[in-house]
Write a protein that holds these residues in place. Structure first.
Motif, PDB file in Angstrom:
ATOM      1  N   GLU A   1      -5.688  -1.508  10.869  1.00  0.00           N
ATOM      2  CA  GLU A   1      -6.373  -1.653   9.429  1.00  0.00           C
ATOM      3  C   GLU A   1      -6.687  -0.439   8.651  1.00  0.00           C
TER       4      GLU A   1
ATOM      5  N   LEU B   1      -8.634   0.787   5.100  1.00  0.00           N
ATOM      6  CA  LEU B   1      -9.468   0.481   3.602  1.00  0.00           C
ATOM      7  C   LEU B   1      -9.041   1.209   2.648  1.00  0.00           C
TER       8      LEU B   1
ATOM      9  N   ASP C   1      -8.692   1.465  -2.013  1.00  0.00           N
ATOM     10  CA  ASP C   1      -8.988   0.934  -3.402  1.00  0.00           C
ATOM     11  C   ASP C   1      -7.664   0.328  -3.780  1.00  0.00           C
TER      12      ASP C   1
ATOM     13  N   VAL D   1      -6.780  -3.439   3.647  1.00  0.00           N
ATOM     14  CA  VAL D   1      -7.826  -4.154   3.274  1.00  0.00           C
ATOM     15  C   VAL D   1      -8.616  -3.711   1.899  1.00  0.00           C
ATOM     16  N   THR D   2      -8.665  -4.417   0.934  1.00  0.00           N
ATOM     17  CA  THR D   2      -9.371  -3.942  -0.383  1.00  0.00           C
ATOM     18  C   THR D   2     -10.842  -3.665  -0.001  1.00  0.00           C
ATOM     19  N   LYS D   3     -11.110  -2.334  -0.457  1.00  0.00           N
ATOM     20  CA  LYS D   3     -12.628  -1.808  -0.115  1.00  0.00           C
ATOM     21  C   LYS D   3     -13.359  -2.264  -1.780  1.00  0.00           C
ATOM     22  N   LYS D   4     -14.269  -2.806  -1.339  1.00  0.00           N
ATOM     23  CA  LYS D   4     -15.037  -3.410  -2.476  1.00  0.00           C
ATOM     24  C   LYS D   4     -16.520  -2.363  -2.623  1.00  0.00           C
TER      25      LYS D   4
ATOM     26  N   GLN E   1     -15.655  -5.792   2.129  1.00  0.00           N
ATOM     27  CA  GLN E   1     -13.917  -5.771   2.085  1.00  0.00           C
ATOM     28  C   GLN E   1     -13.621  -7.225   2.016  1.00  0.00           C
TER      29      GLN E   1
END
Length: 501
Positions: free
Chosen positions: A315, A317, A319, A492-495, A500
């Motif tokens: 996985e 992480l 943007d 996985v989109t880092k928020k 995430q």
């Protein structure tokens, strides 16, 4: 009107199908090959439809052949071999050469100090770095930038380029047929007398390329992490550009050693396709390349990847929007079952009529795009890869389940003969399109000669495809598309705030 269009498209496919079959059959008669005393292999095809030629030089050495202290060197050499020779790219090599030696002496001292890590003397290191920068700036007075490019451009050349892969390094150009001797003069000089000028400046360029296109690019970072997880033993797991720490410790001395060992006639395949006469081309290549001594034969990679014993998941992480990669270990190009994987890839992911596109993109709208391909090389056992971009609000997990369901369908339901024939037609269409250009044929000749051991692979490939049955596809799907043979990578989109999705 629609019926007429359908008939026209069907007719086009039929013509291309016939042309591809005839092309494969005639290729055996059209290709003229000659091996020189120094081991250089020359492949030629006459095509007098236009007064042009495409010339490709493939060196059978890529990043897979690097030792652990050489990672990234093949890619860096691809850059460096555009810098010129003792006669090209310099205003005065006699004055430049001693300065290049001073640069290397300083760089070696700097590298030795850097290797001490936290124990390095900061003042000494700063002084050496400043001295290296000063010497490189001084050497600029002798450099003629892009002289190779300018020479080719002034003489009608186009598409001058190079690329490095795990399996090899290729230099290519298309130019007027009456300029073929210019190509021979330039490329033989590059093989005989290369000068790795501006080495440390170019190394910094590659470091920036690494940072911008890989470290700062979530998709690229996912891909590198995925491939590294797939290969624990075989060097296919190492990125062609090298990791940042690899590039930092490369020196001109190492690069010159690698260059002298492998970038030699006995490790090179040349394809010249276009408006030529083979006898004249052989004489021309003999005149310019014949006196270059052979180097060390590129060794086979001895490392073999152990059979995977369980699913591996990685996985990353970033943007960016979510992405999903699923891979399975498979056979190398030319090995048993490899052609079966080609048909499976087409059934699943070739074009808008493929199963994955129809199911995941059009019908269920789970993904915005899907693709299927082999990677990261072809000379040694590689990966069958499925890639997808989930469509919001759907998740990577949903897309993964849909992809795996399609693989299970392959195991349980035989592919119909109609679908199999459609896929064969598409493959023929693509092959005819590639083989129709001088550059496309030159690429195929050098690629298959290097990877499969002979360009004649092109003449037998179609026959092998037609013998594949729906039962073969089911057998391969059941044997290879298993949980224990699977690698899954997810971006996985880092928020904001650390969450995430």
């Amino acid at each position: 009107m629609m019926q007429r269009v359908v008939k026209t498209i069907a007719g086009l496919f039929l013509l291309l199908f016939i042309a591809a079959q005839a092309g494969a059959a005639n290729l055996e008669d059209k290709v003229v090959e000659h091996t020189f005393k120094n081991g250089l292999k020359l492949l030629m095809v006459e095509r007098h439809s236009s007064p042009t030629v495409s010339a490709w030089i493939r060196f059978k050495v890529g990043s897979v052949h690097e030792r652990s202290d050489e990672r990234g060197i093949a890619h860096l050499l691809e850059h460096m071999l555009f810098k010129g020779t003792r006669t090209l790219g310099t205003r005065d090599y006699a004055a430049e050469a001693p300065l290049l030696e001073k640069i290397e002496e300083t760089a070696q001292r700097m590298l030795a100090e850097e290797a001490k890590g936290s124990g390095a003397d900061k003042a000494t290191l700063a002084s050496l770095r400043a001295e290296l920068a000063r010497l490189e700036k001084q050497a600029e007075q002798y450099v003629i930038k892009d002289e190779f490019f300018d020479l080719y451009a002034r003489n009608g050349g186009s598409g001058y380029n190079a690329f490095t892969s795990r399996d090899g390094t290729t230099y290519l150009i298309s130019l007027p047929a009456n300029k073929l001797e210019l190509w021979a003069a330039i490329e033989s000089d590059r093989m005989k007398n290369p000068v790795l000028r501006e080495f440390y400046t170019e190394r910094s360029v590659v470091m920036e390329e690494r940072r911008r296109s890989y470290d700062a690019e979530p998709s690229s970072k996912l891909w590198e992490t995925f491939v590294a997880a797939a290969y624990q033993t075989h060097p296919y797991g190492q990125p062609t550009i090298g990791w940042s720490s690899d590039i930092r410790q490369l020196s001109r001395t190492k690069a010159e050693s690698f260059l002298k060992r492998y970038y030699a006639p006995n490790n090179a395949i040349v394809a010249v396709v276009g408006d030529i006469r083979p006898a004249d081309t052989i004489a021309l290549v003999e005149r310019y390349f014949g006196d270059i001594p052979p180097g060390t034969p590129v060794p086979e990679v001895a490392a073999q990847e152990e059979q995977q014993q369980g699913e591996r998941r990685v996985e990353v992480l970033g943007d960016a929007e979510p992405e999903l990669i699923i891979g399975f270990h498979k056979t190398a190009l030319g090995a048993p079952d490899d052609e079966v994987f080609d048909l499976v890839a087409s059934v699943l992911g070739q074009g808008r009529t493929s199963r994955l596109y129809r199911s995941l993109v059009l019908e269920k709208q789970l993904a915005t795009q899907v693709s299927v391909f082999d990677a990261p090389g072809n000379r040694y056992p590689n990966l069958f890869v499925l890639y997808a971009s989930p469509r919001a609000p759907h998740t990577a997990a949903e897309v993964e389940q849909a992809l795996l369901a399609e693989l299970e369908r392959l195991k349980k339901e035989p592919v119909s003969q109609q679908e199999l024939q459609q896929v064969l037609n598409q493959l023929e269409f693509e092959e005819a399109r590639r083989m129709g250009t001088n550059g496309g044929l030159a690429r195929n000749l050098t690629e298959y000669e290097a990877i499969a051991g002979s360009w004649r692979y092109l003449t037998t490939y179609r026959a092998k495809l037609t013998k594949i049955t729906p039962a073969d596809i089911q057998r391969v799907a059941r044997q290879y598309f298993t949980r224990e043979n699977r690698i899954v990578g997810t971006l996985v989109t880092k928020k904001p705030g650390g969450a995430q999705k």
